[in-house]
Design a protein around this motif. Structure first.
Motif, PDB file in Angstrom:
ATOM      1  N   GLY A 257       5.625  -3.077   3.958  1.00 21.62           N
ATOM      2  CA  GLY A 257       6.318  -2.300   2.941  1.00 21.62           C
ATOM      3  C   GLY A 257       6.272  -2.923   1.565  1.00 21.62           C
ATOM      4  O   GLY A 257       6.916  -2.432   0.631  1.00 21.62           O
ATOM      5  N   GLU A 258       5.496  -4.000   1.386  1.00 18.43           N
ATOM      6  CA  GLU A 258       5.393  -4.655   0.084  1.00 18.43           C
ATOM      7  C   GLU A 258       4.360  -3.956  -0.799  1.00 18.43           C
ATOM      8  O   GLU A 258       3.318  -3.506  -0.318  1.00 18.43           O
ATOM      9  CB  GLU A 258       4.956  -6.118   0.251  1.00 18.43           C
ATOM     10  CG  GLU A 258       5.976  -7.034   0.858  1.00 18.43           C
ATOM     11  CD  GLU A 258       5.459  -8.475   0.893  1.00 18.43           C
ATOM     12  OE1 GLU A 258       5.786  -9.252  -0.010  1.00 18.43           O
ATOM     13  OE2 GLU A 258       4.703  -8.799   1.838  1.00 18.43           O
ATOM     14  N   HIS A 259       4.651  -3.918  -2.097  1.00 14.29           N
ATOM     15  CA  HIS A 259       3.665  -3.529  -3.103  1.00 14.29           C
ATOM     16  C   HIS A 259       3.101  -4.827  -3.677  1.00 14.29           C
ATOM     17  O   HIS A 259       3.720  -5.457  -4.538  1.00 14.29           O
ATOM     18  CB  HIS A 259       4.305  -2.672  -4.194  1.00 14.29           C
ATOM     19  CG  HIS A 259       4.661  -1.297  -3.741  1.00 14.29           C
ATOM     20  ND1 HIS A 259       5.811  -1.024  -3.021  1.00 14.29           N
ATOM     21  CD2 HIS A 259       4.020  -0.099  -3.904  1.00 14.29           C
ATOM     22  CE1 HIS A 259       5.859   0.279  -2.759  1.00 14.29           C
ATOM     23  NE2 HIS A 259       4.796   0.858  -3.278  1.00 14.29           N
ATOM     24  N   LEU A 260       1.947  -5.233  -3.192  1.00 15.90           N
ATOM     25  CA  LEU A 260       1.414  -6.558  -3.480  1.00 15.90           C
ATOM     26  C   LEU A 260       0.701  -6.605  -4.824  1.00 15.90           C
ATOM     27  O   LEU A 260      -0.153  -5.771  -5.116  1.00 15.90           O
ATOM     28  CB  LEU A 260       0.452  -6.989  -2.379  1.00 15.90           C
ATOM     29  CG  LEU A 260       1.064  -7.143  -0.981  1.00 15.90           C
ATOM     30  CD1 LEU A 260      -0.031  -7.376   0.049  1.00 15.90           C
ATOM     31  CD2 LEU A 260       2.079  -8.280  -0.959  1.00 15.90           C
ATOM     32  N   ALA A 261       1.066  -7.607  -5.618  1.00 18.78           N
ATOM     33  CA  ALA A 261       0.386  -7.854  -6.890  1.00 18.78           C
ATOM     34  C   ALA A 261      -0.855  -8.691  -6.597  1.00 18.78           C
ATOM     35  O   ALA A 261      -0.910  -9.892  -6.877  1.00 18.78           O
ATOM     36  CB  ALA A 261       1.305  -8.570  -7.865  1.00 18.78           C
ATOM     37  N   LEU A 262      -1.862  -8.033  -6.019  1.00 19.45           N
ATOM     38  CA  LEU A 262      -3.094  -8.747  -5.676  1.00 19.45           C
ATOM     39  C   LEU A 262      -3.766  -9.271  -6.937  1.00 19.45           C
ATOM     40  O   LEU A 262      -3.724  -8.646  -7.989  1.00 19.45           O
ATOM     41  CB  LEU A 262      -4.069  -7.819  -4.951  1.00 19.45           C
ATOM     42  CG  LEU A 262      -3.615  -7.195  -3.626  1.00 19.45           C
ATOM     43  CD1 LEU A 262      -4.731  -6.307  -3.077  1.00 19.45           C
ATOM     44  CD2 LEU A 262      -3.238  -8.271  -2.612  1.00 19.45           C
TER      45      LEU A 262
END
Length: 599
Positions: free
Chosen positions: A382-387
């Motif tokens: 459920g994370e919005h990852l700052a790739l």
């Protein structure tokens, strides 16, 4: 003993001495990247960082209504550095939308052009830009104690590159005077010639089209490329040794330097170099042909491979507004509700994005950048990852190594490393280089990976040459597949621009572009804080890092901060401004070493 070392030893913190400092612009061509920080000089650390861009481009706005066949030529103008990467990625998206596959020889030409671009751009950036921050003149100005130690430290790989001490290497990178600095410019010229042989001109290709290429597939086309490639192999091998010697020395000379630019491992790679034996550009088979790329796509989180499936990568893309100057489009009608496999497509996916700019005054407590905040949604957590892209090479090598799928005579992924085999060159014997997955995703490792990926590109170019010349000898010189533009279609292209992930998303209606969104690596890396308050990769990497520079506030160069930002390979500096407090000018730097001020 530095303040950072003292704190690490005693565990004590001093009363903070916070100073606002900013570098704006940090650019390559057009001055639009700014880094704003708060630095605690008492405890020698960066306590806060904001990344801001002052430029609105608007390609996604004026692409609407255009003939989709023009998309590659238009989007190459997004960048004056890696425009060919945009053309290539646009052609990939169009080929999916048109339902076509280029002939194998055309694919080999594209791969050869992109390999030359990686060699050209990474070399000129690493040796003529990154290493300005590690050269003798800079280290003398910021860390004289480190330079004194370098003078006495033998270079472990001197038998390969020919330099006796670490300080000798640093001198060789001094701008305009150093031997390696000047040789890198010559190599960049040769590799750019290689690129032009395949793609017509640099940096906006004249011979790349959806469906194939316009390059004449004569034997001399490939032998001209090969002779130039062989001329630069000595330099490629020596560069890896030079980089390893300097970067290993920094870890030894400055205990704790691994924390500079370090962030949680959150890397994205969209893959590069299609395998014409597998790739048919159909979305329905994208999972399979994505894994067959010669740089393997992947999302790597905390050192583990989350996915290598381009369909899953595509569906996880989210464009968040956060701290950027745009109006939300969440309540508009979606362009695409489901992908060709029937999977639902999120409203914040690039296929559905509507760009509505809202100019406003910069507010670091609110909106402060024209860059949106691309994120990757991990449906498992459920994370919005700052790739981040690791500057390109770090993510590419890390993903390829973990996947363990690339297995060619020249490059092999082992699951924990990437082995690169280069043939005998003019001065140096046949060489096998091995890049190992590092302990950290930090400034040093982003930079180190770059020289290894130049070697990777050279090795793959040799294989692509073999494939191309074999087809020419067999009489298969087809370079184009004809097509018709459909009334309605969608397409997506995934590629690696020099400095990292690149995607193009296309929607066609009535044979015209209805929606088009390119996402190159800098929006990922330079993004501001998103809707969830998560900082972008530049911000995250700089914020909290220690400061090892020996200068105080009055003559502070910010070299550790600049090394971190540049390790991501942003658009590079044509000018650096420094400000103190509420915008008052602290110092204008006119030396070529530091960049020219534009008061």
């Amino acid at each position: 003993m530095t303040a950072t070392e003292d704190r690490a030893t005693t565990g004590e913190r001093k009363p903070p001495q916070i100073v606002d400092m900013a570098w704006d612009p940090i650019t390559r061509i057009i001055g639009n990247l700014g880094i704003y920080t708060k630095i605690d000089f008492a405890n020698r650390e960066v306590t806060e960082c904001r990344s801001t861009s002052s430029l609105f481009r608007g390609y996604s706005v004026f692409m609407k209504g255009k003939d989709p066949r023009d998309a590659g030529f238009i989007t190459s103008r997004i960048c004056g550095i890696c425009g060919d990467n945009h053309t290539t990625c646009s052609d990939y998206a169009q080929q999916m939308a048109y339902g076509i596959k280029p002939p194998p020889l055309a694919e080999a030409v594209v791969n050869l052009g992109e390999a030359a671009e990686y060699m050209f751009d990474h070399t000129i950036f690493q040796d003529n830009m990154v290493f300005v921050d590690f050269c003798e003149a800079m280290v003398k100005a910021t860390n004289p104690g480190v330079l004194a130690r370098a003078e006495k430290t033998p270079a472990p790989r001197g038998g390969i590159h020919g330099y006796r001490t670490i300080a000798d290497i640093m001198r060789a990178f001094n701008p305009f005077e150093g031997e390696v600095y000047k040789e890198a410019l010559k190599v960049s010229r040769v590799t750019r010639e290689m690129f032009c042989i395949m793609e017509g001109r640099h940096v906006h290709p004249s011979t790349l089209y959806p469906g194939g290429v316009g390059t004449m597939p004569e034997p001399t086309t490939f032998t001209d490329y090969l002779t130039r490639l062989l001329r630069v192999l000595d330099f490629v091998k020596q560069s890896v040794a030079l980089n390893d010697d300097v970067f290993d020395f920094f870890y030894e000379a400055l205990p704790g330097y691994e924390e500079v630019g370090r962030r949680r491992v959150q890397l994205g790679c969209w893959g590069a170099w299609q395998d014409s034996d597998v790739c048919d550009y159909r979305y329905e088979t994208m999972s399979d042909w994505g894994r067959s790329m010669f740089v393997t796509p992947g999302v790597v989180v905390d050192g583990k491979l989350v996915t290598n499936d381009l369909v899953e990568i595509n569906l996880g893309l989210r464009v968040l507004l956060g701290s950027s100057y745009y109006e939300d489009w969440a309540d508009t009608e979606p362009f695409v509700t489901h992908d060709p496999l029937g999977n639902p497509v999120d409203m914040r996916h690039p296929w559905n994005q509507t760009t509505v700019p809202v100019p406003q005054k910069r507010d670091f407590d609110g909106n402060y950048s024209w860059v949106m905040s691309p994120r990757w949604y991990d449906r498992n957590t459920g994370e919005h990852l700052a790739l981040d892209t690791g500057g390109g090479p770090l993510a590419r090598l890390w993903s390829t190594a973990l996947n363990g799928l690339v297995d060619t005579p020249y490059v092999k992924a082992t699951g924990h490393s990437v082995r690169i085999s280069l043939p005998k060159s003019e001065k140096l014997p046949e060489t096998t280089l091995e890049w190992h997955i590092p302990r950290w995703s930090n400034t040093i490792e982003r930079d180190r990976a770059r020289s290894y990926f130049v070697a990777y590109s050279a090795a793959m170019a040799l294989m692509f040459l073999e494939r191309a010349m074999s087809r020419v000898r067999a009489g298969d010189t087809r370079i184009f597949t004809d097509f018709e533009v459909p009334d309605e279609a969608i397409g997506c292209g995934f590629h690696e621009a020099v400095r990292g992930v690149l995607s193009h998303h296309l929607v066609i209606r009535d044979k015209k572009i209805a929606n088009y969104h390119p996402y190159p690596p800098t929006p990922w890396n330079a993004s501001p804080r998103d809707s969830y308050g998560t900082p972008g990769p530049y911000e995250d990497a700089v914020q909290g890092q220690p400061v090892f520079e020996e200068n105080g506030p009055d003559d502070f160069k910010g070299v550790d901060i600049m090394r971190t930002v540049r390790s991501f390979d942003p658009c590079l500096p044509c000018g650096v401004h420094m400000y103190l407090g509420g915008g008052s000018v602290l110092k204008k730097l006119h030396s070529p070493m530091f960049g020219a001020g534009h008061g």
